[in-house]
Structure formats: structure tokens, C-alpha cells
Design a protein around this motif. Structure first.
Motif, PDB file in Angstrom:
ATOM      1  N   ALA A  80       1.404   5.044   6.621  1.00  0.00           N
ATOM      2  CA  ALA A  80       2.195   4.563   5.496  1.00  0.00           C
ATOM      3  C   ALA A  80       1.541   5.022   4.193  1.00  0.00           C
ATOM      4  O   ALA A  80       2.226   5.454   3.250  1.00  0.00           O
ATOM      5  N   HIS A  81       0.220   4.971   4.138  1.00  0.00           N
ATOM      6  CA  HIS A  81      -0.504   5.459   2.963  1.00  0.00           C
ATOM      7  C   HIS A  81      -0.272   6.955   2.774  1.00  0.00           C
ATOM      8  O   HIS A  81       0.014   7.420   1.670  1.00  0.00           O
ATOM      9  N   ILE A  82      -0.406   7.696   3.860  1.00  0.00           N
ATOM     10  CA  ILE A  82      -0.240   9.154   3.800  1.00  0.00           C
ATOM     11  C   ILE A  82       1.183   9.509   3.390  1.00  0.00           C
ATOM     12  O   ILE A  82       1.398  10.349   2.498  1.00  0.00           O
ATOM     13  N   GLY A  83       2.167   8.869   4.023  1.00  0.00           N
ATOM     14  CA  GLY A  83       3.562   9.159   3.712  1.00  0.00           C
ATOM     15  C   GLY A  83       3.905   8.841   2.272  1.00  0.00           C
ATOM     16  O   GLY A  83       4.562   9.638   1.579  1.00  0.00           O
ATOM     17  N   GLY A  84       3.463   7.680   1.781  1.00  0.00           N
ATOM     18  CA  GLY A  84       3.735   7.321   0.395  1.00  0.00           C
ATOM     19  C   GLY A  84       3.093   8.281  -0.577  1.00  0.00           C
ATOM     20  O   GLY A  84       3.703   8.683  -1.576  1.00  0.00           O
ATOM     21  N   SER A 143       0.805  -1.222   0.000  1.00  0.00           N
ATOM     22  CA  SER A 143       0.000   0.000   0.000  1.00  0.00           C
ATOM     23  C   SER A 143       0.836   1.271   0.000  1.00  0.00           C
ATOM     24  O   SER A 143       0.482   2.254  -0.659  1.00  0.00           O
ATOM     25  N   GLY A 144       1.935   1.292   0.760  1.00  0.00           N
ATOM     26  CA  GLY A 144       2.746   2.508   0.832  1.00  0.00           C
ATOM     27  C   GLY A 144       3.350   2.856  -0.505  1.00  0.00           C
ATOM     28  O   GLY A 144       3.305   4.019  -0.951  1.00  0.00           O
ATOM     29  N   ALA A 145       3.927   1.855  -1.195  1.00  0.00           N
ATOM     30  CA  ALA A 145       4.516   2.097  -2.506  1.00  0.00           C
ATOM     31  C   ALA A 145       3.453   2.500  -3.518  1.00  0.00           C
ATOM     32  O   ALA A 145       3.646   3.424  -4.325  1.00  0.00           O
ATOM     33  N   ILE A 146       2.301   1.822  -3.480  1.00  0.00           N
ATOM     34  CA  ILE A 146       1.225   2.136  -4.415  1.00  0.00           C
ATOM     35  C   ILE A 146       0.656   3.524  -4.130  1.00  0.00           C
ATOM     36  O   ILE A 146       0.255   4.257  -5.047  1.00  0.00           O
ATOM     37  N   SER A 147       0.638   3.920  -2.873  1.00  0.00           N
ATOM     38  CA  SER A 147       0.203   5.285  -2.531  1.00  0.00           C
ATOM     39  C   SER A 147       1.126   6.310  -3.177  1.00  0.00           C
ATOM     40  O   SER A 147       0.682   7.384  -3.607  1.00  0.00           O
ATOM     41  N   GLY A 148       2.419   6.000  -3.241  1.00  0.00           N
ATOM     42  CA  GLY A 148       3.352   6.881  -3.937  1.00  0.00           C
ATOM     43  C   GLY A 148       3.000   7.009  -5.405  1.00  0.00           C
ATOM     44  O   GLY A 148       3.024   8.111  -5.976  1.00  0.00           O
ATOM     45  N   VAL A 149       2.653   5.896  -6.031  1.00  0.00           N
ATOM     46  CA  VAL A 149       2.235   5.913  -7.435  1.00  0.00           C
ATOM     47  C   VAL A 149       0.987   6.779  -7.600  1.00  0.00           C
ATOM     48  O   VAL A 149       0.871   7.582  -8.540  1.00  0.00           O
ATOM     49  N   MET A 150       0.060   6.654  -6.669  1.00  0.00           N
ATOM     50  CA  MET A 150      -1.183   7.432  -6.743  1.00  0.00           C
ATOM     51  C   MET A 150      -0.920   8.919  -6.559  1.00  0.00           C
ATOM     52  O   MET A 150      -1.544   9.764  -7.209  1.00  0.00           O
ATOM     53  N   GLY A 151       0.004   9.263  -5.651  1.00  0.00           N
ATOM     54  CA  GLY A 151       0.338  10.666  -5.455  1.00  0.00           C
ATOM     55  C   GLY A 151       0.933  11.283  -6.699  1.00  0.00           C
ATOM     56  O   GLY A 151       0.601  12.424  -7.075  1.00  0.00           O
ATOM     57  N   ALA A 152       1.819  10.540  -7.378  1.00  0.00           N
ATOM     58  CA  ALA A 152       2.400  11.037  -8.621  1.00  0.00           C
ATOM     59  C   ALA A 152       1.329  11.163  -9.698  1.00  0.00           C
ATOM     60  O   ALA A 152       1.319  12.132 -10.477  1.00  0.00           O
ATOM     61  N   TYR A 153       0.411  10.210  -9.743  1.00  0.00           N
ATOM     62  CA  TYR A 153      -0.664  10.238 -10.736  1.00  0.00           C
ATOM     63  C   TYR A 153      -1.536  11.480 -10.560  1.00  0.00           C
ATOM     64  O   TYR A 153      -1.959  12.111 -11.534  1.00  0.00           O
ATOM     65  N   LEU A 154      -1.805  11.834  -9.316  1.00  0.00           N
ATOM     66  CA  LEU A 154      -2.626  13.012  -9.050  1.00  0.00           C
ATOM     67  C   LEU A 154      -2.037  14.261  -9.684  1.00  0.00           C
ATOM     68  O   LEU A 154      -2.764  15.089 -10.244  1.00  0.00           O
TER      69      LEU A 154
END
Length: 269
Positions: A222-226, A156-167
Motif C-alpha cells: 500500500a505504501h509502495i502503490g501510493g 499510510s497509503g494516501a500519505i505515501s501518495g503525498v510523499m511521492g508527489a513531494y519528491l
């Protein structure tokens, strides 16, 4: 809300790294089923899968104390010493999942959002970005509760990073989303709304979990940080990268990220 597909995407390259990450996660999950049995899919727990989590999941107390756990005090004691150093569990934990829904949910998000980010960053840079986002997301979880003895597992943390970049890079892309709330339906949402709603929910739940993180099954920080890491990287790429056309897969103006299509003079996309 579960994303199903990226309806507005344009991709110039095949996402080799994203497919490899999905495959590796699936192989590890199959191994977990072998260790924990089919009951593990639906929340069941066995000694075998518990030991696996303790050996390869990230345990904040191990990092803060500088000592790895070695014995689980059950009966005569069960060996839980990890064959890898504690710092390496920052990486190994992101390929382990705690059940079927945990695995399926994470893989759906990675499938929908990962390919465009890989197309924009390039294969090697995307892999580095994914792994670094996962590590920093795990450290964000560690910062909130460094004494926790509960193993952290999940991509989830790594995927959250992907989502943040996508935004930041594809805010106007349309995401087909499964909504389950009284009725089950599929709607198309702009990425900006879907991702901001998701991040808002993680933030609210994360704040509510402060002080009781060991009693909560989700590592919200972890979600927030990623997500924050990914958004920062996405902002940097959007700010400093030169605009490119379809071959690069990234449109600087963020408008659907694909060339316009016309039929008889009318735009149809």
C-alpha cells in the motif's frame, strides 16, 4: 527516521484541507480509544476494537469474494457486518489507526509533507488527490493478497501518495528529521534523500513480505502503490504546469520553493 518540519518550505495559502484531514483522523482515533480503552494505545486489543476494525477496515477477501463477513465465530457469534458497502471501506479504512505510534507517525508525515502539496494543487484538487491515492494504494495491497482476511487500516497509503508527489515537486527542500539509531539526534536532509531512502526500505520489506502478508503488520505494498501514484501525479504536474512564483508556492526549478532572502548583500537562506 521521523520528519519533524519542512525547513525549506514556502507556502502561499493556509492548508485548510490538510488541517481538516489531521483533525478527522484525530477524532476517529479518540473514538477508537473510547472503544478499545487506553490499553489500545500501546498495542492492547479488545473485542470492541477488533469488531470496529472488521466493520470499517478494508478486508481484501470481502472484495474478492463479493461477500462481506457477518459473524465472528466467538462464543455465540459476534456481529461484524459492516453498515457500509465493501467498496466504501476503501475510504473508511484510511481514517483508522492501529495504535498510538501508528497514528502519530502517519500524522507527522502528513503534517510535514501535505501543506506544500495542497498549496501547489489547490484545496479541492488536493483532497481528490489524497483520497484517490489512498484508494489506489489500498488496491495495490489487495492485488498482492486478494484472499487476505486481515483488515487493512491506516492513512499510510494516501500519505505515501503525498510523499511521492513531494519528491517530484520539492526534491531540494530541507526536512528536519529525527534519527533514532543508538543516539537520538535531529538532522536536516534534502527531501530527495529522505524520501528515496524511505521508499527503498518499503520496497525491500515489501518484497520480503510476499507470501506471508497476513503475518506482517505493515501493508508495505500500500505504501509502495501510493508513493508510485503520487510520484506519477507529481511528474505530470511538474511537466505540464506553468512555472509560478511565490504566490503559487511552486518553483519549477525545485530550488527550495521560496524567494531568496538577502542581508547586506549576502544571501542568508
Amino acid at each position: 527516521m521521523l520528519p519533524i518540519s519542512d525547513a525549506g518550505r514556502y507556502r502561499g495559502t493556509f492548508p485548510f484541507v490538510n488541517v481538516a484531514l489531521l483533525t478527522l483522523n484525530a477524532l476517529v482515533f479518540l473514538y477508537e480509544i473510547g472503544v478499545g480503552g487506553f490499553g489500545f494505545l500501546f498495542g492492547g486489543s479488545t473485542l470492541g476494537i477488533t469488531v470496529f476494525f472488521l466493520k470499517f477496515g478494508f478486508i481484501p477477501a470481502e472484495l474478492s469474494s463479493g461477500q462481506g463477513f457477518e459473524i465472528l465465530p466467538i462464543g455465540r457469534g459476534v456481529d461484524i457486518a459492516s453498515p457500509i458497502p465493501t467498496w466504501a471501506t476503501l475510504l473508511s479504512c484510511m481514517f483508522i489507526h492501529g495504535g498510538l505510534m501508528h497514528f502519530v507517525g502517519n500524522m507527522l508525515f502528513l503534517w510535514v509533507f501535505g501543506d506544500n502539496i495542497e498549496d501547489t494543487f489547490g484545496h479541492v484538487k488536493y483532497l481528490v488527490f489524497y483520497l484517490v491515492s489512498g484508494v489506489l494504494a489500498t488496491l495495490a495491497h489487495f492485488a498482492i493478497d486478494p484472499a487476505s482476511q486481515t483488515p487493512l487500516v491506516g492513512a499510510s497509503g494516501a500519505i505515501s501518495g503525498v510523499m511521492g508527489a513531494y519528491l517530484l515537486l520539492y526534491p531540494r527542500n530541507r526536512i528536519r528529521t529525527l534519527i533514532i539509531y543508538f543516539l537520538i539526534t535531529v538532522v536536516e536532509l534534502r527531501a530527495v534523500w529522505l524520501l528515496l531512502i524511505w521508499f527503498g526500505l518499503q520496497t525491500i520489506q515489501g518484497l520480503l513480505s510476499i507470501g506471508v502478508s497476513d503475518q506482517v503488520s505493515t501493508a508495505f505494498f500500500a505504501h509502495i502503490g501510493g508513493f508510485v501514484v503520487g510520484a506519477a501525479v507529481g511528474f505530470a504536474v511538474k511537466t505540464f504546469r506553468r512555472p509560478s512564483g511565490p504566490a503559487g508556492g511552486y518553483w519549477h526549478n525545485g530550488d527550495d520553493n521560496r524567494p531568496a532572502q538577502y542581508w547586506r548583500g549576502r544571501r542568508i537562506d
